[in-house]
Design a protein around this motif. Structure first.
Motif, PDB file in Angstrom:
ATOM      1  N   CYS A 226      -4.427 -10.280   0.087  1.00  0.00           N
ATOM      2  CA  CYS A 226      -4.498  -9.654  -1.375  1.00  0.00           C
ATOM      3  C   CYS A 226      -6.034 -10.008  -1.716  1.00  0.00           C
ATOM      4  O   CYS A 226      -6.584  -9.345  -2.379  1.00  0.00           O
TER       5      CYS A 226
ATOM      6  N   LEU B  12       0.751  -1.264  -0.058  1.00  0.00           N
ATOM      7  CA  LEU B  12      -0.128  -0.068  -0.123  1.00  0.00           C
ATOM      8  C   LEU B  12       0.786   1.303   0.064  1.00  0.00           C
ATOM      9  O   LEU B  12       0.626   2.235  -0.782  1.00  0.00           O
TER      10      LEU B  12
ATOM     11  N   HIS C 264      -3.386   2.244  -8.076  1.00  0.00           N
ATOM     12  CA  HIS C 264      -4.719   1.552  -7.365  1.00  0.00           C
ATOM     13  C   HIS C 264      -4.392  -0.020  -7.095  1.00  0.00           C
ATOM     14  O   HIS C 264      -4.163  -0.668  -8.130  1.00  0.00           O
ATOM     15  N   VAL C 265      -4.504  -0.397  -6.018  1.00  0.00           N
ATOM     16  CA  VAL C 265      -4.246  -1.651  -5.603  1.00  0.00           C
ATOM     17  C   VAL C 265      -5.268  -2.648  -5.766  1.00  0.00           C
ATOM     18  O   VAL C 265      -5.021  -3.743  -6.264  1.00  0.00           O
ATOM     19  N   THR C 266      -6.438  -2.368  -5.446  1.00  0.00           N
ATOM     20  CA  THR C 266      -7.581  -3.211  -5.695  1.00  0.00           C
ATOM     21  C   THR C 266      -7.568  -3.718  -7.077  1.00  0.00           C
ATOM     22  O   THR C 266      -7.779  -2.889  -7.787  1.00  0.00           O
TER      23      THR C 266
ATOM     24  N   PHE D 276      -8.480  -7.292  -1.082  1.00  0.00           N
ATOM     25  CA  PHE D 276      -8.244  -6.228  -2.164  1.00  0.00           C
ATOM     26  C   PHE D 276      -8.638  -6.875  -3.509  1.00  0.00           C
ATOM     27  O   PHE D 276      -8.643  -6.295  -4.408  1.00  0.00           O
ATOM     28  N   ASP D 277      -9.495  -8.067  -3.585  1.00  0.00           N
ATOM     29  CA  ASP D 277      -9.886  -8.556  -4.687  1.00  0.00           C
ATOM     30  C   ASP D 277      -8.993  -8.744  -5.894  1.00  0.00           C
ATOM     31  O   ASP D 277      -9.133  -8.525  -6.976  1.00  0.00           O
TER      32      ASP D 277
END
Length: 315
Positions: free
Chosen positions: A164, A112, A142-144, A168-169
Motif C-alpha cells: 500500500c 482494488l 480512487h485507491v492511490t 500506492f502512496d
C-alpha cells in the motif's frame, strides 16, 4: 514405516515426498474431518497433516491417542485446540512465512477490485448489459493516496502495508494489541474504533479464533466512514458476518472484499446477492509454488518429529 494421514489432496511433489518416507493415507474428500473423524484419525495414525476445516476440537482429543504430531497445512490453526493437543501429547505446527506474500497479494486484489467495482463491472459485461463508456458510469474509489488501516500488524499485515505504501502512496495506520515497530512508514492507533473511523480502507489480517472471534462487530463497523471499504483476508470468524451484511445492505459502508467466511464453504445468500461485495473462494495462498512450499514445510515438521527433533514451526 510410520503411518501418515493427509486430509486433502496436495501438490504431487508433496505426495511423492511423503510416500517416500511414510505409509500414506490420502483423503480425497474436499470437506474437512468432523470431530468424530478427527478423533478416529488421532487413534489410528502416527502423524496427521490436516488443514482448514478439519475439526480438531477438544472433544477430538478425548479418546485414545496414537498420533504424535499435527503438521497443519496453513498458517491459521484456529480449527485445532492446541491446548487440548498439548495435554494429549500431540505436537502442532503450522506453515508461516511461505504464505505471507501470496496472502498480501490477495489483499491488494480485493482492495482494488472492491474500490474500483471490478466485480460489478465484470458481471455487467458478461450479462451483455454494458452500453458503452460514459463519464459517470460505475464511479468507484480512487485507491492511490487513501489511508489504509490494517488490523493485525504481523507478517501479512506488514506485507500489505508495504504494498500500500510503496505501491500506492497510501498512508498506513494500524491497530495491534501489543506495541509494534515495523520497517514501513506507519502509525499505530491504540483503539480499534479510532482506526475504523480514520481509515478509508480497512484490511483485517489477525489470526482467527479465541479473543479475535467477532473482533469486527456491529459497533466497530458503525465507526467506518460511509465511503469506507472493508477487506478480510484473515479468518471468517473474526467478523460478525450478519453485522457486515447489514452494513452493506444499508449502504453504511461502500463495499467489502472477502476471501474468508464464517462457515466455509457456506456463503450466506444475502451476502452473495450484494453488488457491493467482492467474494473470493479463499484464494489467499492459491498458487502452485506457494501450496507446494506449504506442503514441504508441513512435511519438514513431521520429519523433525519422526527424527526426535524440535518442530521448526511449532505453535
Amino acid at each position: 514405516m510410520k503411518t501418515l494421514l493427509i486430509t486433502r489432496l496436495l501438490p504431487e511433489a508433496n505426495l511423492a515426498a511423503a510416500r517416500a518416507r511414510y505409509d500414506v493415507t490420502l483423503r480425497t474428500e474436499t470437506c474437512g474431518l468432523t470431530v468424530p473423524e478427527s478423533a478416529a484419525a488421532l487413534a489410528k495414525y502416527d502423524a496427521i497433516l490436516p488443514t482448514l476445516g478439519d475439526q480438531f476440537s477438544a472433544d477430538a482429543f478425548a479418546g485414545d491417542i496414537r498420533c504424535g504430531v499435527l503438521a497443519n497445512f496453513g498458517v491459521g490453526y484456529n480449527h485445532i485446540d492446541v491446548a487440548a493437543a498439548k495435554v494429549a501429547g500431540v505436537q502442532v505446527s503450522n506453515t508461516p512465512d511461505v504464505v505471507t506474500d501470496a496472502t498480501a497479494d490477495i489483499g491488494m486484489t480485493l482492495i482494488l477490485a472492491t474500490c474500483r467495482r471490478a466485480g460489478e463491472g465484470e458481471r455487467l459485461v458478461r450479462a451483455n448489459a454494458w452500453t458503452g463508456w460514459q463519464p459517470t458510469q460505475m464511479l468507484g474509489t480512487h485507491v492511490t493516496g487513501k489511508t489504509v488501516g490494517i488490523i493485525g500488524m504481523g507478517r501479512i499485515g506488514q506485507a500489505v502495508a508495504r504494498r500500500c505504501h510503496y505501491g500506492f502512496d497510501m498512508p498506513v495506520i494500524f491497530f495491534n494489541r501489543s506495541r509494534k515497530s515495523c520497517d514501513v512508514p506507519s502509525r499505530q492507533v491504540d483503539q480499534l474504533g479510532d482506526l475504523m473511523a480514520q481509515a478509508d480502507i480497512i484490511v483485517v489480517t489477525v489470526p482467527g479464533g479465541g479473543s479475535n472471534t467477532n473482533l469486527i462487530d456491529a459497533a466497530a463497523l458503525a465507526k467506518m466512514k460511509p465511503t469506507g471499504v472493508f477487506v478480510n483476508i484473515a479468518r471468517g470468524d473474526v467478523v460478525d458476518e450478519e453485522a457486515l451484511i447489514a452494513a452493506l445492505q444499508a449502504g453504511r459502508i461502500a463495499g467489502a472484499g472477502l476471501d474468508v467466511y464464517a462457515k466455509e464453504p457456506v456463503v450466506p445468500e444475502a451476502l452473495r446477492a450484494l453488488e457491493n461485495a467482492v467474494l473470493l473462494p479463499h484464494l489467499g495462498t492459491a498458487a502452485l509454488e506457494v501450496r507446494a512450499a506449504m506442503g514441504q514445510m508441513a512435511l519438514e515438521n513431521i520429519n523433525a518429529w519422526d527424527d526426535g527433533k524440535p518442530l521448526p514451526q511449532v505453535v
